[in-house]
Design a protein around this motif. Structure first.
Motif, PDB file in Angstrom:
ATOM      1  N   PRO A 190       0.871  -1.303  -0.198  1.00  0.00           N
ATOM      2  CA  PRO A 190      -0.324  -0.001   0.035  1.00  0.00           C
ATOM      3  C   PRO A 190       0.767   1.348   0.168  1.00  0.00           C
ATOM      4  CG  PRO A 190      -0.233  -1.109   2.235  1.00  0.00           C
ATOM      5  CD  PRO A 190       0.492  -2.045   1.092  1.00  0.00           C
ATOM      6  N   GLN A 191       2.056   1.182   0.386  1.00  0.00           N
ATOM      7  CA  GLN A 191       2.955   2.505   0.468  1.00  0.00           C
ATOM      8  C   GLN A 191       3.644   2.899  -0.926  1.00  0.00           C
ATOM      9  OE1 GLN A 191       3.601  -0.267   2.341  1.00  0.00           O
ATOM     10  NE2 GLN A 191       2.858   0.412   4.491  1.00  0.00           N
ATOM     11  N   LEU A 192       3.263   1.936  -1.786  1.00  0.00           N
ATOM     12  CA  LEU A 192       4.226   1.999  -3.120  1.00  0.00           C
ATOM     13  C   LEU A 192       3.417   3.105  -3.851  1.00  0.00           C
ATOM     14  CD1 LEU A 192       6.674   1.080  -4.836  1.00  0.00           C
ATOM     15  CD2 LEU A 192       5.039  -0.742  -5.783  1.00  0.00           C
ATOM     16  N   ARG A 193       3.929   4.373  -4.270  1.00  0.00           N
ATOM     17  CA  ARG A 193       3.489   5.230  -5.394  1.00  0.00           C
ATOM     18  C   ARG A 193       4.273   5.232  -6.689  1.00  0.00           C
ATOM     19  NH1 ARG A 193       0.327   4.714  -2.051  1.00  0.00           N
ATOM     20  NH2 ARG A 193      -0.804   6.100  -0.584  1.00  0.00           N
ATOM     21  N   VAL A 194       3.330   5.802  -7.604  1.00  0.00           N
ATOM     22  CA  VAL A 194       3.753   5.759  -8.932  1.00  0.00           C
ATOM     23  C   VAL A 194       3.766   7.300  -9.541  1.00  0.00           C
ATOM     24  CG1 VAL A 194       3.810   4.846 -11.379  1.00  0.00           C
ATOM     25  CG2 VAL A 194       3.099   3.532  -9.283  1.00  0.00           C
ATOM     26  N   LEU A 195       4.853   7.818 -10.031  1.00  0.00           N
ATOM     27  CA  LEU A 195       4.537   9.155 -10.688  1.00  0.00           C
ATOM     28  C   LEU A 195       4.916   8.943 -12.179  1.00  0.00           C
ATOM     29  CD1 LEU A 195       6.371  11.301  -8.213  1.00  0.00           C
ATOM     30  CD2 LEU A 195       4.081  11.386  -8.349  1.00  0.00           C
ATOM     31  N   VAL A 196       3.888   9.446 -13.033  1.00  0.00           N
ATOM     32  CA  VAL A 196       4.153   9.186 -14.536  1.00  0.00           C
ATOM     33  C   VAL A 196       4.633  10.860 -14.842  1.00  0.00           C
ATOM     34  CG1 VAL A 196       3.287   8.812 -16.876  1.00  0.00           C
ATOM     35  CG2 VAL A 196       2.498   7.517 -14.925  1.00  0.00           C
ATOM     36  N   LEU A 197       5.910  10.984 -15.273  1.00  0.00           N
ATOM     37  CA  LEU A 197       6.399  12.390 -15.838  1.00  0.00           C
ATOM     38  C   LEU A 197       6.259  12.450 -17.454  1.00  0.00           C
ATOM     39  CD1 LEU A 197       7.484  12.123 -12.883  1.00  0.00           C
ATOM     40  CD2 LEU A 197       9.652  12.965 -13.717  1.00  0.00           C
ATOM     41  N   VAL A 198       5.279  13.072 -17.882  1.00  0.00           N
ATOM     42  CA  VAL A 198       4.933  13.325 -19.111  1.00  0.00           C
ATOM     43  C   VAL A 198       5.738  14.209 -19.878  1.00  0.00           C
ATOM     44  CG1 VAL A 198       3.239  13.930 -20.892  1.00  0.00           C
ATOM     45  CG2 VAL A 198       2.442  12.267 -18.848  1.00  0.00           C
ATOM     46  N   VAL A 199       6.590  13.713 -20.674  1.00  0.00           N
ATOM     47  CA  VAL A 199       7.893  14.374 -21.324  1.00  0.00           C
ATOM     48  C   VAL A 199       6.988  15.159 -22.451  1.00  0.00           C
ATOM     49  CG1 VAL A 199      10.087  14.624 -22.330  1.00  0.00           C
ATOM     50  CG2 VAL A 199       9.651  13.525 -20.001  1.00  0.00           C
ATOM     51  N   SER A 200       6.671  13.946 -23.429  1.00  0.00           N
ATOM     52  CA  SER A 200       6.128  14.265 -24.416  1.00  0.00           C
ATOM     53  C   SER A 200       4.865  13.276 -24.890  1.00  0.00           C
ATOM     54  CB  SER A 200       6.977  14.019 -25.863  1.00  0.00           C
ATOM     55  OG  SER A 200       6.447  14.127 -27.086  1.00  0.00           O
ATOM     56  N   ALA A 201       3.796  13.974 -25.338  1.00  0.00           N
ATOM     57  CA  ALA A 201       2.703  13.181 -25.732  1.00  0.00           C
ATOM     58  C   ALA A 201       2.428  12.993 -27.304  1.00  0.00           C
ATOM     59  CB  ALA A 201       1.384  13.664 -25.233  1.00  0.00           C
ATOM     60  N   GLU A 202       3.743  12.976 -27.652  1.00  0.00           N
ATOM     61  CA  GLU A 202       3.524  12.948 -29.304  1.00  0.00           C
ATOM     62  C   GLU A 202       3.872  11.332 -29.670  1.00  0.00           C
ATOM     63  OE1 GLU A 202       3.349  15.257 -31.736  1.00  0.00           O
ATOM     64  OE2 GLU A 202       2.854  16.496 -29.936  1.00  0.00           O
ATOM     65  N   LYS A 203       3.230  10.917 -30.574  1.00  0.00           N
ATOM     66  CA  LYS A 203       3.363   9.473 -31.167  1.00  0.00           C
ATOM     67  C   LYS A 203       4.948   9.182 -31.435  1.00  0.00           C
ATOM     68  CE  LYS A 203       1.619   6.169 -34.413  1.00  0.00           C
ATOM     69  NZ  LYS A 203       0.778   5.786 -35.462  1.00  0.00           N
ATOM     70  N   LYS A 204       5.372   8.264 -30.566  1.00  0.00           N
ATOM     71  CA  LYS A 204       7.038   7.835 -31.128  1.00  0.00           C
ATOM     72  C   LYS A 204       7.179   7.472 -32.522  1.00  0.00           C
ATOM     73  CE  LYS A 204       5.647   3.440 -29.154  1.00  0.00           C
ATOM     74  NZ  LYS A 204       5.667   2.638 -28.070  1.00  0.00           N
ATOM     75  N   LEU A 205       8.477   8.048 -32.868  1.00  0.00           N
ATOM     76  CA  LEU A 205       8.834   7.906 -34.138  1.00  0.00           C
ATOM     77  C   LEU A 205       9.075   6.280 -34.699  1.00  0.00           C
ATOM     78  CD1 LEU A 205      11.546  10.584 -34.429  1.00  0.00           C
ATOM     79  CD2 LEU A 205       9.178  10.548 -35.279  1.00  0.00           C
ATOM     80  N   ILE A 309       8.116   6.891 -12.494  1.00  0.00           N
ATOM     81  CA  ILE A 309       9.004   6.930 -11.274  1.00  0.00           C
ATOM     82  C   ILE A 309       8.203   5.972 -10.138  1.00  0.00           C
ATOM     83  CG2 ILE A 309       9.752   8.298  -9.356  1.00  0.00           C
ATOM     84  CD1 ILE A 309      11.049   8.834 -11.987  1.00  0.00           C
ATOM     85  N   PHE A 310       9.000   5.304  -9.532  1.00  0.00           N
ATOM     86  CA  PHE A 310       8.346   4.570  -8.266  1.00  0.00           C
ATOM     87  C   PHE A 310       9.010   5.251  -7.088  1.00  0.00           C
ATOM     88  CE2 PHE A 310       8.049   1.213 -11.760  1.00  0.00           C
ATOM     89  CZ  PHE A 310       6.575   0.883 -11.457  1.00  0.00           C
ATOM     90  N   THR A 311       8.244   5.364  -6.100  1.00  0.00           N
ATOM     91  CA  THR A 311       8.714   5.721  -4.819  1.00  0.00           C
ATOM     92  C   THR A 311       7.505   5.356  -3.647  1.00  0.00           C
ATOM     93  OG1 THR A 311       9.657   7.592  -3.778  1.00  0.00           O
ATOM     94  CG2 THR A 311       7.494   7.948  -5.002  1.00  0.00           C
ATOM     95  N   LEU A 312       8.016   5.679  -2.495  1.00  0.00           N
ATOM     96  CA  LEU A 312       6.994   5.390  -1.355  1.00  0.00           C
ATOM     97  C   LEU A 312       6.401   6.531  -1.031  1.00  0.00           C
ATOM     98  CD1 LEU A 312       9.360   2.940   0.854  1.00  0.00           C
ATOM     99  CD2 LEU A 312       7.631   2.374  -1.150  1.00  0.00           C
ATOM    100  N   ASP A 313       5.209   6.428  -0.290  1.00  0.00           N
ATOM    101  CA  ASP A 313       4.246   7.461  -0.024  1.00  0.00           C
ATOM    102  C   ASP A 313       5.163   8.747   0.764  1.00  0.00           C
ATOM    103  OD1 ASP A 313       4.297   5.943   2.300  1.00  0.00           O
ATOM    104  OD2 ASP A 313       2.244   5.941   2.500  1.00  0.00           O
TER     105      ASP A 313
END
Length: 397
Positions: A190-205, A309-313
Motif C-alpha cells: 500500500p505504500q508504493l506510489r507511481v509518478l508518470v512524468l509526461v515529457v512528450s505526448a507525441e506519437k513515437k517515431l 517513477i516508483f517511490t514510497l508515499d
C-alpha cells in the motif's frame, strides 16, 4: 434506417501496466510469443485507463470499431488475430449446442484512453486488454484471456490482472503456456506510489513492433539479455515484491530499464526512445538518491521518453517538488500535477545544491500521481456506454 436496440451492450475498463522487467522481442511474430518473461506493475484506473463499449445486434451489417473517436479499419493486422482468437473461444463456450449468442451477429466497438496514445505509456496494452475483456463479457467467454489479449499486443496480457503481474514466456510452440499470472494483488504494497512524468505526448517515431523486430534481428546484447540475464532478474524481482523490499525493487527496476534501452542502442540502425529531458530525469533521480544516501526513488522508461517513477508515499511530496524545481512549468502551473493529491513540499537548500541542475522550463509537461491498482472492471451504469442505442458512438469519455 437506424438499427434496432443492440442485443447486448457491455462497457468495461482496463488498466495500464508498466514493466519493471522488460519484454522486448518476439520468438513468434504471428502468435506474439516473447523471447523472455517479463514482470509489471498495474497502475490504478482512477488515473490511467482504457474504457471500451462493445455491442452486438442481429441488425448490425458489419463489424465496426472506433478508437478515441475515430473509426478504424476492423481488418487491421493487430485486431484481426484477436477477434479470430475470441471467435474460436466463443464457439466452444456454453453447454452442448447452446452458444451464448448467435455467432452471426456483428459487433460494434468504441474505445477511448484517458491518457496519451502511442507515446510510450502502454496504451496498446490497456487497449487490447480492455477489448479482449469486454468482448469476452459480451460473448460469455470464460477462463484465462491471456492468449486472446496477447494476440493484440503482447503486454496486454499483463493488464488482465491487478497488482504485480508476471508474463511467462512459455516454451510451447502454440503459445498455450505463454500466459500472465498475478505475483501479488494490488493491496499487497500500500505504500508504493507511481509518478508518470509526461515529457512528450507525441506519437513515437519508431513503433514497438518494428523496433522489437529490428532488435531481434540485429542486437547481440538482446539475445544475451533474454537468455542469460532476465531469468535471474525475474526471480529477484518477484522476491523483492513479495518482501516489499523497496531498495532491491528500485535498483533492479532502474538497471533493467537501462539495459532495455542499451539493447535499443545496440540495434542496427540504433533506436533511441529517450530524449534530453529523459536523460536529465535519470540524472535527477540519481542525485536525489545520493543526497539522501539511500535509494528513495526509481525510474523506468518504456519505448518512449516519458518516465515512470516508483517511490514510497513518504517521499512523493519532496520528489514532486524536486521535479518542479528542475522542470518548472511554463504555463498552467496549477495543472502540473494530476491524479492523487500531493501536499506541496519545500525543497531544502541542501537538496537544491545537490541536484545541481540548471532548470529546464517545460521539460516535463505534467505529472500523473497514481498507485498500484486492480485489473479490468465491468461498469454497470448504462450511462457510461460509449455507444448509443443505435450502436454508434455517442460521446468521448
Amino acid at each position: 434506417m437506424a438499427s434496432e436496440k443492440p442485443q447486448v451492450m457491455v462497457t468495461c475498463t482496463a488498466p495500464v501496466n508498466i514493466a519493471v522487467i522488460k519484454y522486448w522481442g518476439k520468438r513468434d511474430e504471428a502468435l506474439i510469443l516473447p523471447i523472455n518473461s517479463s514482470l509489471s506493475v498495474t497502475l490504478h484506473q482512477d488515473q490511467l485507463k482504457t474504457t471500451t463499449t462493445a455491442a452486438i445486434s442481429k441488425d448490425f451489417t458489419e463489424d465496426r470499431i472506433w478508437l478515441n473517436g475515430r473509426e478504424e479499419d476492423v481488418r487491421q493486422p493487430r485486431l484481426q488475430p484477436l477477434l479470430l482468437c475470441l471467435s474460436a473461444r466463443k464457439g466452444t463456450a456454453g453447454d452442448g449446442d447452446a452458444l451464448p449468442l448467435s455467432l452471426s451477429y456483428k459487433v460494434h466497438v468504441a474505445s477511448v484512453n484517458n491518457f496519451p496514445t502511442a507515446a510510450g505509456l502502454a496504451s496498446s496494452a490497456a487497449g487490447y486488454a480492455c477489448l479482449a475483456y469486454t468482448l469476452a463479457q459480451v460473448y460469455g467467454v470464460e477462463g484465462d484471456l491471456s492468449e486472446v489479449a496477447r494476440r493484440g499486443s503482447g503486454s496486454a496480457c499483463r493488464s488482465l490482472y491487478g497488482g504485480f503481474v508476471e508474463w511467462q514466456m512459455g516454451k510451447q510452440a502454440d503459445g498455450t503456456d505463454s500466459i500472465a499470472q498475478q505475483v501479488a494483488p494490488e493491496w499487497h504494497w500500500p505504500q508504493l506510489r507511481v509518478l508518470v512524468l509526461v515529457v512528450s505526448a507525441e506519437k513515437k517515431l519508431t513503433g514497438s513492433t518494428v523496433g522489437m523486430q529490428t532488435s531481434v534481428e540485429t542486437s547481440a546484447l538482446l539475445k544475451f539479455r533474454a537468455e542469460a540475464v532476465v531469468p535471474a532478474r525475474m526471480t529477484e524481482m518477484t522476491r523483492y515484491i513479495k518482501e516489499r523490499d523497496f531498495h532491491g525493487f528500485a535498483q533492479l527496476t532502474m538497471k533493467d530499464s537501462n539495459q532495455f534501452h542499451a539493447t535499443c542502442l545496440d540495434t542496427f540502425p540504433p533506436i533511441s526512445y529517450l530524449n534530453d529531458t529523459s536523460r536529465r530525469i535519470i540524472q535527477l533521480v540519481h542525485r536525489f538518491n545520493a543526497h539522501h544516501g539511500q535509494t528513495k526513488v526509481a525510474y523506468t522508461f518504456d519505448a518512449g521518453p516519458n518516465a515512470v517513477i516508483f517511490t514510497l508515499d513518504d517521499t512523493v511530496a519532496e520528489f514532486v517538488a524536486a521535479v518542479r524545481h528542475s522542470f518548472p512549468p511554463t504555463a498552467n502551473g496549477d495543472k502540473f500535477l494530476k491524479g492523487l493529491q500531493v501536499i506541496p513540499s519545500l525543497l531544502s537548500d541542501e537538496l537544491k545544491a545537490a541536484l545541481a541542475m540548471e532548470p529546464t522550463p517545460g521539460g516535463v509537461q505534467y505529472i500523473i500521481a497514481t498507485q498500484v491498482g486492480p485489473g479490468p472492471q465491468v461498469l454497470d451504469d448504462p450511462h457510461v456506454h460509449l455507444l448509443g442505442p443505435d450502436g454508434l458512438p455517442q460521446r468521448v469519455a
